[in-house]
Design a protein around this motif. Structure first.
Motif, PDB file in Angstrom:
ATOM      1  N   THR A   6       0.849  -1.194   0.000  1.00 19.07           N
ATOM      2  CA  THR A   6       0.000   0.000   0.000  1.00 19.07           C
ATOM      3  C   THR A   6       0.884   1.243   0.000  1.00 19.07           C
ATOM      4  O   THR A   6       1.781   1.360   0.844  1.00 19.07           O
ATOM      5  CB  THR A   6      -0.888   0.003   1.270  1.00 19.07           C
ATOM      6  OG1 THR A   6      -1.616  -1.220   1.297  1.00 19.07           O
ATOM      7  CG2 THR A   6      -1.838   1.176   1.298  1.00 19.07           C
ATOM      8  N   GLU A  53      -5.151   9.039   0.511  1.00 25.86           N
ATOM      9  CA  GLU A  53      -5.426   8.256  -0.698  1.00 25.86           C
ATOM     10  C   GLU A  53      -4.229   7.343  -0.970  1.00 25.86           C
ATOM     11  O   GLU A  53      -3.081   7.794  -0.957  1.00 25.86           O
ATOM     12  CB  GLU A  53      -5.680   9.168  -1.887  1.00 25.86           C
ATOM     13  CG  GLU A  53      -6.149   8.388  -3.100  1.00 25.86           C
ATOM     14  CD  GLU A  53      -6.769   9.291  -4.142  1.00 25.86           C
ATOM     15  OE1 GLU A  53      -7.807   9.922  -3.842  1.00 25.86           O
ATOM     16  OE2 GLU A  53      -6.202   9.358  -5.246  1.00 25.86           O
ATOM     17  N   CYS A  54      -4.512   6.070  -1.204  1.00 20.82           N
ATOM     18  CA  CYS A  54      -3.428   5.085  -1.396  1.00 20.82           C
ATOM     19  C   CYS A  54      -3.609   4.332  -2.709  1.00 20.82           C
ATOM     20  O   CYS A  54      -4.715   4.258  -3.251  1.00 20.82           O
ATOM     21  CB  CYS A  54      -3.443   4.049  -0.273  1.00 20.82           C
ATOM     22  SG  CYS A  54      -3.316   4.757   1.359  1.00 20.82           S
ATOM     23  N   LEU A  55      -2.497   3.769  -3.161  1.00 15.60           N
ATOM     24  CA  LEU A  55      -2.523   2.870  -4.321  1.00 15.60           C
ATOM     25  C   LEU A  55      -2.134   1.475  -3.859  1.00 15.60           C
ATOM     26  O   LEU A  55      -1.286   1.335  -2.970  1.00 15.60           O
ATOM     27  CB  LEU A  55      -1.478   3.318  -5.337  1.00 15.60           C
ATOM     28  CG  LEU A  55      -1.821   4.439  -6.290  1.00 15.60           C
ATOM     29  CD1 LEU A  55      -0.590   4.768  -7.140  1.00 15.60           C
ATOM     30  CD2 LEU A  55      -2.978   4.048  -7.194  1.00 15.60           C
ATOM     31  N   LYS A  82      -1.632  10.751  -1.593  1.00 16.43           N
ATOM     32  CA  LYS A  82      -2.255  12.066  -1.445  1.00 16.43           C
ATOM     33  C   LYS A  82      -2.930  12.146  -0.077  1.00 16.43           C
ATOM     34  O   LYS A  82      -3.499  11.154   0.394  1.00 16.43           O
ATOM     35  CB  LYS A  82      -3.300  12.192  -2.562  1.00 16.43           C
ATOM     36  CG  LYS A  82      -3.969  13.507  -2.691  1.00 16.43           C
ATOM     37  CD  LYS A  82      -4.792  13.459  -3.989  1.00 16.43           C
ATOM     38  CE  LYS A  82      -5.982  14.373  -3.915  1.00 16.43           C
ATOM     39  NZ  LYS A  82      -6.878  14.189  -5.044  1.00 16.43           N
ATOM     40  N   GLU A 142      -6.709   3.065  -6.697  1.00 12.39           N
ATOM     41  CA  GLU A 142      -6.815   4.070  -5.631  1.00 12.39           C
ATOM     42  C   GLU A 142      -7.912   3.723  -4.637  1.00 12.39           C
ATOM     43  O   GLU A 142      -8.994   3.282  -5.031  1.00 12.39           O
ATOM     44  CB  GLU A 142      -7.126   5.462  -6.218  1.00 12.39           C
ATOM     45  CG  GLU A 142      -6.000   6.111  -6.959  1.00 12.39           C
ATOM     46  CD  GLU A 142      -5.936   5.707  -8.421  1.00 12.39           C
ATOM     47  OE1 GLU A 142      -6.688   4.779  -8.819  1.00 12.39           O
ATOM     48  OE2 GLU A 142      -5.124   6.274  -9.166  1.00 12.39           O
ATOM     49  N   PHE A 143      -7.624   3.943  -3.366  1.00 11.56           N
ATOM     50  CA  PHE A 143      -8.661   3.844  -2.325  1.00 11.56           C
ATOM     51  C   PHE A 143      -8.298   4.780  -1.191  1.00 11.56           C
ATOM     52  O   PHE A 143      -7.154   5.246  -1.102  1.00 11.56           O
ATOM     53  CB  PHE A 143      -8.813   2.394  -1.824  1.00 11.56           C
ATOM     54  CG  PHE A 143      -7.614   1.864  -1.089  1.00 11.56           C
ATOM     55  CD1 PHE A 143      -6.487   1.438  -1.768  1.00 11.56           C
ATOM     56  CD2 PHE A 143      -7.602   1.799   0.310  1.00 11.56           C
ATOM     57  CE1 PHE A 143      -5.364   0.965  -1.091  1.00 11.56           C
ATOM     58  CE2 PHE A 143      -6.497   1.314   0.990  1.00 11.56           C
ATOM     59  CZ  PHE A 143      -5.371   0.904   0.285  1.00 11.56           C
ATOM     60  N   ARG A 144      -9.259   5.096  -0.338  1.00 14.77           N
ATOM     61  CA  ARG A 144      -9.006   6.078   0.721  1.00 14.77           C
ATOM     62  C   ARG A 144      -9.138   5.460   2.114  1.00 14.77           C
ATOM     63  O   ARG A 144      -9.956   4.570   2.321  1.00 14.77           O
ATOM     64  CB  ARG A 144      -9.965   7.257   0.590  1.00 14.77           C
ATOM     65  CG  ARG A 144      -9.590   8.134  -0.586  1.00 14.77           C
ATOM     66  CD  ARG A 144     -10.356   9.428  -0.602  1.00 14.77           C
ATOM     67  NE  ARG A 144      -9.901  10.258  -1.709  1.00 14.77           N
ATOM     68  CZ  ARG A 144     -10.281  11.507  -1.899  1.00 14.77           C
ATOM     69  NH1 ARG A 144     -11.131  12.078  -1.068  1.00 14.77           N
ATOM     70  NH2 ARG A 144      -9.812  12.199  -2.925  1.00 14.77           N
ATOM     71  N   GLU A 174      -8.152  12.227   5.484  1.00 10.52           N
ATOM     72  CA  GLU A 174      -8.113  10.993   4.685  1.00 10.52           C
ATOM     73  C   GLU A 174      -6.762  10.873   3.983  1.00 10.52           C
ATOM     74  O   GLU A 174      -6.080  11.876   3.761  1.00 10.52           O
ATOM     75  CB  GLU A 174      -9.204  11.028   3.612  1.00 10.52           C
ATOM     76  CG  GLU A 174     -10.553  10.559   4.086  1.00 10.52           C
ATOM     77  CD  GLU A 174     -11.572  10.614   2.964  1.00 10.52           C
ATOM     78  OE1 GLU A 174     -12.482   9.787   2.993  1.00 10.52           O
ATOM     79  OE2 GLU A 174     -11.455  11.468   2.056  1.00 10.52           O
ATOM     80  N   GLU A 231      -9.590   6.619   6.236  1.00 11.18           N
ATOM     81  CA  GLU A 231      -9.868   7.727   7.153  1.00 11.18           C
ATOM     82  C   GLU A 231      -8.781   7.769   8.226  1.00 11.18           C
ATOM     83  O   GLU A 231      -8.483   6.737   8.844  1.00 11.18           O
ATOM     84  CB  GLU A 231     -11.226   7.432   7.808  1.00 11.18           C
ATOM     85  CG  GLU A 231     -11.936   8.645   8.356  1.00 11.18           C
ATOM     86  CD  GLU A 231     -13.167   8.190   9.124  1.00 11.18           C
ATOM     87  OE1 GLU A 231     -13.268   8.590  10.292  1.00 11.18           O
ATOM     88  OE2 GLU A 231     -13.972   7.407   8.556  1.00 11.18           O
ATOM     89  N   ILE A 253      -5.754  14.294   2.275  1.00  8.43           N
ATOM     90  CA  ILE A 253      -6.933  15.154   2.071  1.00  8.43           C
ATOM     91  C   ILE A 253      -7.276  15.846   3.386  1.00  8.43           C
ATOM     92  O   ILE A 253      -7.286  15.202   4.443  1.00  8.43           O
ATOM     93  CB  ILE A 253      -8.126  14.318   1.546  1.00  8.43           C
ATOM     94  CG1 ILE A 253      -7.751  13.757   0.163  1.00  8.43           C
ATOM     95  CG2 ILE A 253      -9.416  15.131   1.429  1.00  8.43           C
ATOM     96  CD1 ILE A 253      -7.417  12.333   0.148  1.00  8.43           C
ATOM     97  N   PRO A 276       0.733   5.445   0.102  1.00  9.52           N
ATOM     98  CA  PRO A 276      -0.022   6.697   0.172  1.00  9.52           C
ATOM     99  C   PRO A 276       0.441   7.646  -0.927  1.00  9.52           C
ATOM    100  O   PRO A 276       1.647   7.794  -1.141  1.00  9.52           O
ATOM    101  CB  PRO A 276       0.332   7.263   1.552  1.00  9.52           C
ATOM    102  CG  PRO A 276       0.936   6.123   2.299  1.00  9.52           C
ATOM    103  CD  PRO A 276       1.566   5.237   1.280  1.00  9.52           C
TER     104      PRO A 276
END
Ligand SMILES: Cc1cc2nc3c(=O)[nH]c(=O)nc-3n(C[C@H](O)[C@H](O)[C@H](O)COP(=O)(O)OP(=O)(O)OC[C@H]3O[C@@H](n4cnc5c(N)ncnc54)[C@H](O)[C@@H]3O)c2cc1C
Ligand code: SF4
Length: 499
Positions: free
Chosen positions: A372, A389-391, A376, A413-415, A387, A417, A378, A374
């Motif tokens: 995983t 954002e990960c790949l 970005k 991509e998924f986020r 949050e 919290e 947020i 990161p």
């Protein structure tokens, strides 16, 4: 020039092993029987209790356990474990002294080459140093617990107040300046002091120990243990001047003018590295250096007794897979995080952290998000991170580090919290000394270039070692460099005299 001695010196070790008591002891239990003895498990505190405080996790072996563990050592004629130890401790000798119950003598045997045994016994990555070379490990898959035994005798000696100061050589009148009181600098200082040189360590922080003081938390290395080992060095005659930044308070050239004749630079790699991801500067995102320094050096874990602010975080993500990441995430859990996770771009197999720390982290309820990355961060309406954002990643061919290269999976991509993020992706050398020491050669990543046979830099009389030459490495590699540099500095001073 006097020929450099090989470290380790097998001839000396073999002589020790030929002593009558050692031969008798070896014969007392057949090898097959020794191999059947199970490895003694170090008692540790319950995970559900220890993950709420900063007291030490491991409790140490009992004397009976230590003797039993020592019986597992075969007293090999060619002890490869010694080659695995960067400071070349005479491992078979100290373990056999434990087997016959001479615990304080065992501690003194270790201290012939290692002045910080209670620290190394706790934080050394034994599984990839001495223990990986152990013949019992090669035959049974379970090595003799060299590190745990080292910790046991060091603690025994300290707690029984039997710490003896070895005979020091006559004063030589030579002054040596050391930059940084981390494991590298402290090792050089102790070794040169024993040889009769007058040694001053200049340390930027108010506390000595380097990463041992500001990075590694109490639950792995209590500060009283560090303080006791630093105190031992002071008793060897080492002078430590804290709150002294070489390059600011005085440069190496200034110190030369004051009469210092040789120098060792052990200024470490304390500068955090960043990922340069979008939103990385949001509130609630810390470098592991700042986070751990606030906890360890400024005792944020004892708030409000210590007035150090630090957001607790309910959902904490720590980015990285090394010891720094493990220390950060376990600290976050102890400070009250409901969810604390390691976010790592490779898999468990590639993680550089000590095996024991990963196991302890898992037991304490830390979650691991492997493969995983990161990309970005947020923010919420107040400018705090909310949050990440990960790949998702997959592993490709091995890269320069020998580990399989992580490759992002397109569209994955998924986020997650989060309300606190700790960046533990690495550190780089502090540039102050190279910037203020004219003519010192520096490598591509800001590390000081040395000849690894001597630890000499490009400037005569100036030596360097530890993280400032290796980038982020380990305590024992820093100490190994320190021992080598001390040997070279001693030779340099002797030869300088006779020129
Ligand atoms: C959180 C964390 C956990 C770790 N856990 C482990 C572990 O479990 N096992 C392990 O083997 N390794 C571990 N490591 C790595 C290990 O701590 C380092 O490799 C080791 O401390 C390097 O020693 P050093 O003496 O080169 O530098 P440091 O320990 O970094 O010491 C350098 C010292 O120099 C001082 N200094 C810097 N610049 C100046 C200057 N200009 N003037 C005066 N003083 C200066 C600094 O303040 C510092 O005290 C960990 C590292 C971190 C960050
Ligand atoms: S100092 Fe480290 S490598 Fe050397 S014997 Fe001790 S645990 Fe092993």
């Amino acid at each position: 020039m006097e020929e450099k001695k090989e470290i380790p010196r097998f001839d000396d070790l073999k002589k020790e092993a030929q002593k009558e008591w050692r031969k008798e002891l070896k014969k007392a239990i057949p090898v097959k029987e020794r191999m059947k003895i199970p490895r003694q498990k170090m008692p540790e505190r319950e995970h559900d209790v220890r993950n709420k405080d900063f007291f030490e996790v491991n409790l140490g072996l009992s004397p009976d356990q230590a003797v039993e563990e020592a019986r597992r050592c075969l007293d090999c004629p060619n002890p490869f474990c010694v080659i695995g130890c960067p400071v070349a401790i005479d491992i078979p000798s100290f373990i056999k002294l434990i087997e016959i119950g001479k615990f304080s003598e065992a501690a003194r045997k270790i201290k012939e080459t290692n002045s910080l045994p209670a620290i190394c016994g706790r934080v050394c990555p034994q599984e990839s140093q001495c223990e990986v070379q152990c013949i019992v490990f090669k035959s049974t898959g379970v090595s003799v617990a060299i590190g745990n035994l080292e910790r046991f005798v060091a603690d025994w000696e300290r707690e029984k107040e039997e710490i003896l100061i070895p005979q020091l050589a006559n004063p030589t009148g030579k002054r040596v300046a050391i930059v940084g009181a981390g494991p590298a600098g402290l090792t050089v200082a102790g070794e040169l002091s024993k040889k009769g040189h007058s040694v001053t360590v200049f340390e930027a922080l108010h506390k000595s120990g380097g990463v041992l003081a500001y990075g590694i938390p109490e639950f792995r290395l209590p500060k009283r243990i560090l303080d006791a080992e630093v105190d031992y060095l002071k008793k060897l005659g080492v002078e430590i001047l804290n709150n002294f930044v070489v390059g600011r308070t005085a440069t190496i050239d200034d110190l030369k003018k004051e009469g210092y004749e040789a120098f060792f630079i052990g200024s470490g790699a304390g500068l955090p590295t960043f990922m340069n991801a979008e939103g990385e500067n949001l509130n609630g995102i810390y470098s592991a250096n700042e986070y751990l320094t606030r906890i360890n050096l400024m005792r944020a874990f004892e708030f409000p007794n210590y007035d150090t602010p630090l957001p607790k975080g309910k959902r904490v993500a720590v980015i990285g897979g090394g010891n720094t990441a493990m220390d950060s995430v376990r600290s976050a859990k102890r400070l009250g995080a409901e969810w604390a996770a390691i976010v790592y771009r490779r898999t468990r197999k590639e993680m550089p952290a000590r095996v024991e720390e990963v196991k302890h982290a898992e037991e304490e309820g830390i979650e691991f998000l492997f493969l995983t990355l990161p990309v970005k961060f947020i923010e919420d309406e107040r400018g705090w991170v909310k949050e990440m954002e990960c790949l998702r990643m997959e592993l490709g061919e091995p890269d320069a580090s020998g580990r399989r290269r992580p490759i992002p999976i397109k569209g994955s991509e998924f986020r997650i919290e989060v309300d606190l993020v700790i960046n533990a992706v690495g550190t780089s050398p502090n540039p102050l000394i190279p910037q203020t020491t004219k003519g010192i050669e520096v490598g591509k990543w800001g590390t000081i270039k040395v000849d690894f046979n001597t630890m000499a830099t490009s400037i005569e009389g100036i030596y360097a070692g530890g993280d400032i030459v290796r980038g982020g490495a380990t305590v024992i590699l820093a100490m190994g460099d320190g021992r080598m540099a001390a040997y070279s500095i001693d030779l340099y001073l002797k030869n300088k005299n006779s020129r």
